[in-house]
Design a protein around this motif. Structure first.
Motif: not given
Lengths: 100, 410
Positions: B25-30
């Motif tokens: 999930d791009p809102s959680e993970w970089k």
């Protein structure tokens, strides 16, 4: 009557149960393989058994030469014709799994 | 925001970056990907360069091209990995990256300096490797002007990347000199620390037969002790000495130096890894893929591809706090080129050695196993396109990741 009579080996001549190993068995295996054990051979055998106890497999040549004062050339003279396999055999360990 | 850090943008790191970016999930993970080089090399192509069959430029592309735009791609050497603190120190700008999950994909390199005398006078004069881009290119220049003499192929010690490549080199050399009409002036000697042509019995026997058929002399159980550049000889610990006019060396393979420096590696700087889950044996948030692991599978691109399928599921389950579901079975599929129009195929796993039969569909194949065949060779050639366009981009591949006995004969 040889001490080897009651020892179980796999098809390649490695002991099936490394816990059943004794120094006398090592001497007998060495004799069968036509290898003479010296004080220096025992440095390798003892190291290999310790490594096996900790890691569950016979050490590689690189591991032996890195962690003992025995270098590769000496290893080949102590255990002619493939020191990794021969040392494991005499030390009552399973066949080294190094090759993929 | 959490950080997923990938070290190494080779086959494994790039493939996993593409898979992770689709699943996290791009809102959680970089996602951060670190590599020291800008170029991506198609390494299976190195084999063809010495014989002039591939031009060097066809095996090189910019790494950036295969890395999704929303991943931070950092070009830097890695100074230190500190797994106890979940931290990596980079050389560039002395940057420190704190990670939540780490994937190590730092591969393996050759170390000619491990063999006494190898890097003395003859290195890149009449002693070459073909496991690096530079080595393959330099060797191609040498071969062009080689008009006869003894070629010695030497494997220093196992494990090596792509364990069939040295055999392929010997097979291709036979073909190449036949094409040039000077095969009768060239002697090919294959020296190996193994007791035969390959590590597993059935393949060793069948590939050994191919060596004999091609008039390549095998020198088994050859543990190299020294290369003497002034005498042009290679010696073994048991006292054998062989003269060469050209030495094609496969030097000791070791994992990245940073693995050793960081105290994470074994004697060859490979990371002790659970062979089924591909998780580090010591740190739960550290994963390892491909050549960087110490798992007893071949160090090969196909293995990386199969591992990636396991790894992505294990990583996602761990992140969600669920037990690890997938287990890698050591599956490897290798093409062995035996001439410029034929190749053999082998398919094996941790537990099952390469066998004869057909792959991947029983009876139909279309690829016969352990048998020279033109169709296999077409499969090998088309693989370059598949590698650049499908594999690296993490696109699912129409071959099942799990090893199967279907079509194999015991």
């Amino acid at each position: 009557m040889s001490v080897l009579d009651k020892v179980k080996f796999d098809a390649d001549g490695y002991m099936e149960d490394s816990n059943a190993w004794t120094p006398e068995i090592a001497e007998a295996i060495a004799k069968r393989e036509e290898v003479t054990l010296t004080e220096r051979s025992w440095v390798v055998i003892n190291y290999a058994r310790n490594e096996f106890k900790v890691k569950g497999e016979a050490p590689t040549l690189r591991n032996i030469t890195k962690n003992t004062d025995v270098d590769t050339k000496e290893l080949y003279s102590l255990f002619p014709g493939g020191p990794g396999k021969m040392a494991a055999k005499v030390a009552g360990l399973h066949k080294p799994t190094g090759c993929i | 925001m959490k950080t997923f850090l990938i070290l190494g943008a080779g086959t494994g790191g790039t493939m996993m970056a593409n898979k992770l970016v689709k699943r996290l999930d791009p809102s959680e993970w970089k996602i951060i990907l670190v590599d020291r080089e800008l170029e991506h090399y198609y390494q299976p192509g190195f084999l063809f360069i010495p014989f002039g069959y591939y031009k060097p430029e066809v095996v090189v592309q910019p790494k950036r091209k295969f890395i999704p735009a929303n991943i931070e791609f950092v070009i830097s050497d890695i100074e230190m990995i500190e797994p106890d603190a979940s931290r990596v120190k980079l050389a560039a700008d002395k940057r420190v990256i704190q990670y939540d999950q780490l994937l190590i994909a730092t591969g393996t390199d050759i170390h000619p300096e491990e063999i006494e005398g190898m890097k003395d006078g003859g290195w890149y004069k009449n002693v070459f490797d073909f496991y690096t881009f530079k080595g393959a290119v330099e060797l191609s220049k040498f071969l062009k002007n080689f008009n006869g003499g003894r070629i010695v192929v030497n494997i220093a010690e196992m494990p090596i990347k792509c364990p069939v490549a040295p055999l392929e080199f010997a097979f291709l050399a036979d073909y190449y000199f036949k094409q040039r009409g000077i095969r009768n002036k060239v002697e090919i000697v294959y020296t190996t620390p193994l007791s035969g042509a390959f590590t597993k019995p059935v393949a060793s026997r069948m590939l050994g037969d191919v060596l004999i058929k091609k008039d390549i002399h095998t020198e088994p159980d050859f543990a190299v002790s020294e290369v003497n550049s002034s005498k042009n000889t290679i010696s073994s610990y048991d006292g054998r000495e062989i003269n060469y006019d050209l030495l094609v060396a496969i030097p000791t393979n070791m994992g990245a130096e940073v693995i050793g420096r960081s105290g994470m590696g074994d004697d060859l700087n490979f990371v002790p890894t659970n062979k089924a889950t591909l998780q580090s044996n010591k740190w739960e948030n550290v994963w390892v893929i491909g050549d960087a692991t110490n798992v007893p599978a071949s160090k090969a691109g196909s293995v990386v591809h199969y591992e990636a399928e396991t790894l992505i599921e294990n990583i996602l389950h761990t992140i969600e706090g669920k037990p690890l579901p997938a287990s890698f079975d050591g599956h490897a599929t290798c093409h062995i080129t035996s001439g410029f129009n034929k190749s053999l195929l082998i398919d094996f796993s941790y537990d099952v050695e390469p066998l004869t039969g057909v792959y991947p569909i029983p009876v139909i194949g279309p690829f016969p196993l352990l048998k020279e065949n033109t169709f296999n060779y077409l499969g090998k050639l088309s693989f370059k396109w598949i590698y650049w366009n499908i594999m690296l981009r993490g696109i699912p591949f129409p071959l099942p990741p799990a090893f199967s006995m279907a079509g194999k004969r015991q």
